[in-house]
Design a protein around this motif. Structure first.
Motif, PDB file in Angstrom:
ATOM      1  N   VAL A 174       4.696 -18.963  -7.206  1.00 36.46           N
ATOM      2  CA  VAL A 174       5.316 -17.834  -6.611  1.00 36.46           C
ATOM      3  C   VAL A 174       5.675 -16.963  -7.551  1.00 36.46           C
ATOM      4  CG1 VAL A 174       5.710 -18.921  -4.432  1.00 36.46           C
ATOM      5  CG2 VAL A 174       7.430 -19.138  -5.805  1.00 36.46           C
ATOM      6  N   SER A 175       6.180 -17.411  -8.659  1.00 31.30           N
ATOM      7  CA  SER A 175       6.674 -16.367  -9.590  1.00 31.30           C
ATOM      8  C   SER A 175       5.664 -15.561 -10.434  1.00 31.30           C
ATOM      9  CB  SER A 175       7.449 -17.215 -11.084  1.00 31.30           C
ATOM     10  OG  SER A 175       8.417 -17.960 -10.424  1.00 31.30           O
ATOM     11  N   ILE A 176       4.235 -16.423 -10.653  1.00 27.02           N
ATOM     12  CA  ILE A 176       3.414 -15.653 -11.010  1.00 27.02           C
ATOM     13  C   ILE A 176       2.745 -14.530  -9.963  1.00 27.02           C
ATOM     14  CG2 ILE A 176       0.849 -15.917 -11.845  1.00 27.02           C
ATOM     15  CD1 ILE A 176       1.479 -18.518 -12.946  1.00 27.02           C
ATOM     16  N   LEU A 177       2.742 -14.949  -8.706  1.00 22.05           N
ATOM     17  CA  LEU A 177       2.289 -14.084  -7.632  1.00 22.05           C
ATOM     18  C   LEU A 177       3.140 -12.828  -7.571  1.00 22.05           C
ATOM     19  CD1 LEU A 177       1.016 -16.658  -4.916  1.00 22.05           C
ATOM     20  CD2 LEU A 177      -0.450 -15.111  -6.691  1.00 22.05           C
ATOM     21  N   GLY A 178       4.712 -13.216  -7.707  1.00 21.19           N
ATOM     22  CA  GLY A 178       5.677 -12.082  -7.607  1.00 21.19           C
ATOM     23  C   GLY A 178       5.222 -10.875  -8.691  1.00 21.19           C
ATOM     24  N   GLY A 179       4.726 -11.460 -10.017  1.00 22.90           N
ATOM     25  CA  GLY A 179       4.512 -10.532 -10.952  1.00 22.90           C
ATOM     26  C   GLY A 179       3.056  -9.499 -10.513  1.00 22.90           C
ATOM     27  N   MET A 180       2.277 -10.241  -9.703  1.00 21.53           N
ATOM     28  CA  MET A 180       1.066  -9.602  -9.219  1.00 21.53           C
ATOM     29  C   MET A 180       1.256  -8.521  -8.385  1.00 21.53           C
ATOM     30  SD  MET A 180      -2.022 -11.486  -7.194  1.00 21.53           S
ATOM     31  CE  MET A 180      -1.132 -11.319  -5.666  1.00 21.53           C
ATOM     32  N   TYR A 181       2.097  -9.057  -7.219  1.00 18.02           N
ATOM     33  CA  TYR A 181       2.686  -7.919  -6.299  1.00 18.02           C
ATOM     34  C   TYR A 181       3.426  -6.827  -6.739  1.00 18.02           C
ATOM     35  CZ  TYR A 181       0.793 -11.130  -2.803  1.00 18.02           C
ATOM     36  OH  TYR A 181      -0.127 -11.899  -1.945  1.00 18.02           O
ATOM     37  N   ALA A 182       4.181  -7.219  -7.666  1.00 16.75           N
ATOM     38  CA  ALA A 182       5.067  -6.117  -8.355  1.00 16.75           C
ATOM     39  C   ALA A 182       3.992  -5.139  -8.860  1.00 16.75           C
ATOM     40  CB  ALA A 182       6.101  -6.529  -9.341  1.00 16.75           C
ATOM     41  N   MET A 183       3.145  -5.451  -9.389  1.00 15.80           N
ATOM     42  CA  MET A 183       2.233  -4.766 -10.112  1.00 15.80           C
ATOM     43  C   MET A 183       1.467  -3.813  -9.060  1.00 15.80           C
ATOM     44  SD  MET A 183      -1.156  -5.831 -12.562  1.00 15.80           S
ATOM     45  CE  MET A 183      -2.069  -6.270 -11.172  1.00 15.80           C
ATOM     46  N   PHE A 184       0.941  -4.575  -8.077  1.00 12.67           N
ATOM     47  CA  PHE A 184       0.045  -3.774  -7.283  1.00 12.67           C
ATOM     48  C   PHE A 184       0.995  -2.811  -6.268  1.00 12.67           C
ATOM     49  CE2 PHE A 184      -2.778  -7.491  -7.139  1.00 12.67           C
ATOM     50  CZ  PHE A 184      -4.051  -6.666  -7.600  1.00 12.67           C
ATOM     51  N   ALA A 185       2.288  -3.037  -6.157  1.00 12.87           N
ATOM     52  CA  ALA A 185       3.099  -2.218  -5.676  1.00 12.87           C
ATOM     53  C   ALA A 185       3.341  -0.841  -6.108  1.00 12.87           C
ATOM     54  CB  ALA A 185       4.707  -2.857  -5.237  1.00 12.87           C
ATOM     55  N   ALA A 186       3.527  -1.108  -7.781  1.00 10.70           N
ATOM     56  CA  ALA A 186       3.659   0.137  -8.479  1.00 10.70           C
ATOM     57  C   ALA A 186       2.293   1.009  -8.560  1.00 10.70           C
ATOM     58  CB  ALA A 186       4.007  -0.433  -9.794  1.00 10.70           C
ATOM     59  N   PHE A 187       1.179   0.088  -8.540  1.00  8.84           N
ATOM     60  CA  PHE A 187      -0.058   0.966  -8.706  1.00  8.84           C
ATOM     61  C   PHE A 187      -0.183   1.816  -7.611  1.00  8.84           C
ATOM     62  CE2 PHE A 187      -4.493   1.051  -7.664  1.00  8.84           C
ATOM     63  CZ  PHE A 187      -5.128   2.116  -8.644  1.00  8.84           C
ATOM     64  N   GLN A 188       0.231   1.224  -6.186  1.00  6.07           N
ATOM     65  CA  GLN A 188      -0.110   1.907  -4.983  1.00  6.07           C
ATOM     66  C   GLN A 188       0.831   3.120  -5.079  1.00  6.07           C
ATOM     67  OE1 GLN A 188      -0.114  -0.538  -1.409  1.00  6.07           O
ATOM     68  NE2 GLN A 188       0.774   0.836  -0.381  1.00  6.07           N
ATOM     69  N   GLN A 189       2.133   3.014  -5.303  1.00  9.97           N
ATOM     70  CA  GLN A 189       3.274   4.087  -5.416  1.00  9.97           C
ATOM     71  C   GLN A 189       2.618   5.114  -6.543  1.00  9.97           C
ATOM     72  OE1 GLN A 189       5.701   4.556  -3.765  1.00  9.97           O
ATOM     73  NE2 GLN A 189       6.202   6.627  -4.928  1.00  9.97           N
ATOM     74  N   GLY A 190       2.236   4.746  -7.576  1.00  6.28           N
ATOM     75  CA  GLY A 190       1.512   5.633  -8.806  1.00  6.28           C
ATOM     76  C   GLY A 190       0.419   6.449  -8.152  1.00  6.28           C
ATOM     77  N   GLY A 191      -0.539   5.652  -7.439  1.00  5.63           N
ATOM     78  CA  GLY A 191      -1.771   6.404  -6.853  1.00  5.63           C
ATOM     79  C   GLY A 191      -1.259   7.622  -5.797  1.00  5.63           C
ATOM     80  N   LEU A 192      -0.426   7.324  -4.969  1.00  2.27           N
ATOM     81  CA  LEU A 192       0.108   8.506  -4.351  1.00  2.27           C
ATOM     82  C   LEU A 192       0.674   9.615  -4.824  1.00  2.27           C
ATOM     83  CD1 LEU A 192       1.761   6.121  -1.469  1.00  2.27           C
ATOM     84  CD2 LEU A 192      -0.416   7.419  -1.269  1.00  2.27           C
ATOM     85  N   MET A 193       1.486   9.085  -5.909  1.00  2.00           N
ATOM     86  CA  MET A 193       2.062  10.074  -6.823  1.00  2.00           C
ATOM     87  C   MET A 193       1.048  11.086  -7.717  1.00  2.00           C
ATOM     88  SD  MET A 193       5.166   7.894  -8.226  1.00  2.00           S
ATOM     89  CE  MET A 193       5.834   8.599  -9.670  1.00  2.00           C
ATOM     90  N   VAL A 194       0.037  10.357  -8.186  1.00  5.35           N
ATOM     91  CA  VAL A 194      -1.073  11.089  -9.012  1.00  5.35           C
ATOM     92  C   VAL A 194      -1.853  12.058  -7.952  1.00  5.35           C
ATOM     93  CG1 VAL A 194      -0.961   9.630 -11.042  1.00  5.35           C
ATOM     94  CG2 VAL A 194      -2.678   9.330  -9.343  1.00  5.35           C
ATOM     95  N   ARG A 195      -2.053  11.521  -6.972  1.00  7.18           N
ATOM     96  CA  ARG A 195      -2.820  12.542  -5.788  1.00  7.18           C
ATOM     97  C   ARG A 195      -2.002  13.554  -5.501  1.00  7.18           C
ATOM     98  NH1 ARG A 195      -7.095  10.647  -3.268  1.00  7.18           N
ATOM     99  NH2 ARG A 195      -6.525  11.805  -1.203  1.00  7.18           N
TER     100      ARG A 195
END
Ligand SMILES: NC(=O)c1ccc[n+]([C@@H]2O[C@H](COP(=O)([O-])OP(=O)(O)OC[C@H]3O[C@@H](n4cnc5c(N)ncnc54)[C@H](OP(=O)(O)O)[C@@H]3O)[C@@H](O)[C@H]2O)c1
Length: 272
Positions: A174-195
């Motif tokens: 779950v710790s490794i998966l937590g790292g993955m979800y944190a990365m995807f959440a920040a990418f989703q947020q960044g995607g909206l921001m750069v648009r």
């Protein structure tokens, strides 16, 4: 391919996408595989490929010294192993069903009462990756049995033993998966921001991927700050990191995409 001298009898219970991939890897490795699935039709293709399809869960549980479970959750595991407790005695059960660390320990307490050697596992792969070099599987619990069956478990992916505590594999998982979800959440947020500046998430992915790959190499150095804080010299002050994250937060607001994400990151990383 395993030769007949080292071929083992192995049972696999649960033939969803993952359990089917595990059973196929065992067959390809030359083992004598018994399979069982609640919905019997899912065993047919494996039976055609050389597996024995057991009629009941209990038959599969007791057909082999090594039993692999790949069911849905802790409740579905308990549902099928508890009635077979006495006949499982003396066998090794590897539970690759995703559970919480405490559920893994609870199953371990039950297994110890019935003289069942239990290994808990966390699969760090999707079914298509099973048996390929990119796959690895976390294991914890009965270490002697893990070593005994290491060559069988290697067929799934690189086996990584992470501790005798039965909860360890699930906690690393779950710790490794937590790292993955944190990365995807920040990418989703960044995607909206750069648009908001006429950019695209696709272009962001192109630029973010190599940067994050480089950043990931710093995790090992960061680990010292968590494992041995007394030996760690922090490169950036908490104040510096907090100000940097606040700036990102302000940019998110300017882009019209306010989020709680960066406040959470600041508090987690700096305590400020
Ligand atoms: N897929 C992945 O990428 C992945 C990666 C890592 C870990 N895992 C873990 O592997 C486990 C299996 O995942 P999966 O992808 O194979 O899921 P899946 O394709 O949805 O299959 C679920 C399996 O659980 C069985 N099942 C559900 N409830 C049951 C019950 N009460 N009694 C008996 N069998 C029951 C299903 O049987 P029926 O066919 O009869 O419904 C099926 O065989 C899960 O714990 C999952 O978290 C999966």
């Amino acid at each position: 391919m395993t030769n007949s001298a080292t071929a083992q009898r192995v049972s696999v219970l649960g033939l969803g996408a993952m359990g089917t991939a595990l059973a196929k890897a065992l067959l390809a490795g030359g083992h004598q595989v018994t399979v069982w699935n609640r919905t019997a039709a899912k065993a047919e293709a494996l039976a055609d490929a050389g597996a024995v399809a057991a009629a009941t869960a209990e038959e599969a549980l007791t057909a082999s010294d090594l039993v692999i479970l790949c069911l849905l959750d802790d409740a579905s595991v308990r549902e099928h192993v508890e009635p077979a407790a006495a006949r499982l005695s003396g066998r090794t059960v590897v539970n690759l069903t995703t559970t919480t660390p405490e559920q893994a320990r609870g199953l371990g307490r039950w297994a110890a009462e019935h003289d069942i050697a239990l290994i808990d596992g966390g699969i760090m792969a999707v079914p298509a990756m099973i048996g390929t070099p990119g796959a690895f599987v976390l294991y914890s619990g009965a270490q002697a049995e893990f070593e005994r069956y290491r060559q069988v478990l290697e067929l799934f992916g690189k086996p990584e033993f992470v501790g005798a505590d039965l909860g360890a594999a699930a906690m690393y998982d779950v710790s490794i998966l937590g790292g993955m979800y944190a990365m995807f959440a920040a990418f989703q947020q960044g995607g909206l921001m750069v648009r908001s500046v006429g950019g695209s998430a696709a272009r962001l992915a192109e630029l973010m991927t190599p940067f994050l790959q480089a950043m990931a190499t710093l995790l090992a150095a960061d680990a010292v700050g968590i494992d041995m804080p007394e030996d760690f010299t922090q490169v950036q002050s908490d104040e510096f990191t907090a100000a940097a994250i606040d700036l990102i937060d302000k940019a998110a607001v300017e882009s019209g995409n306010p989020t709680e994400l960066f406040g959470v990151l600041r508090r987690t990383l700096t305590g400020l």
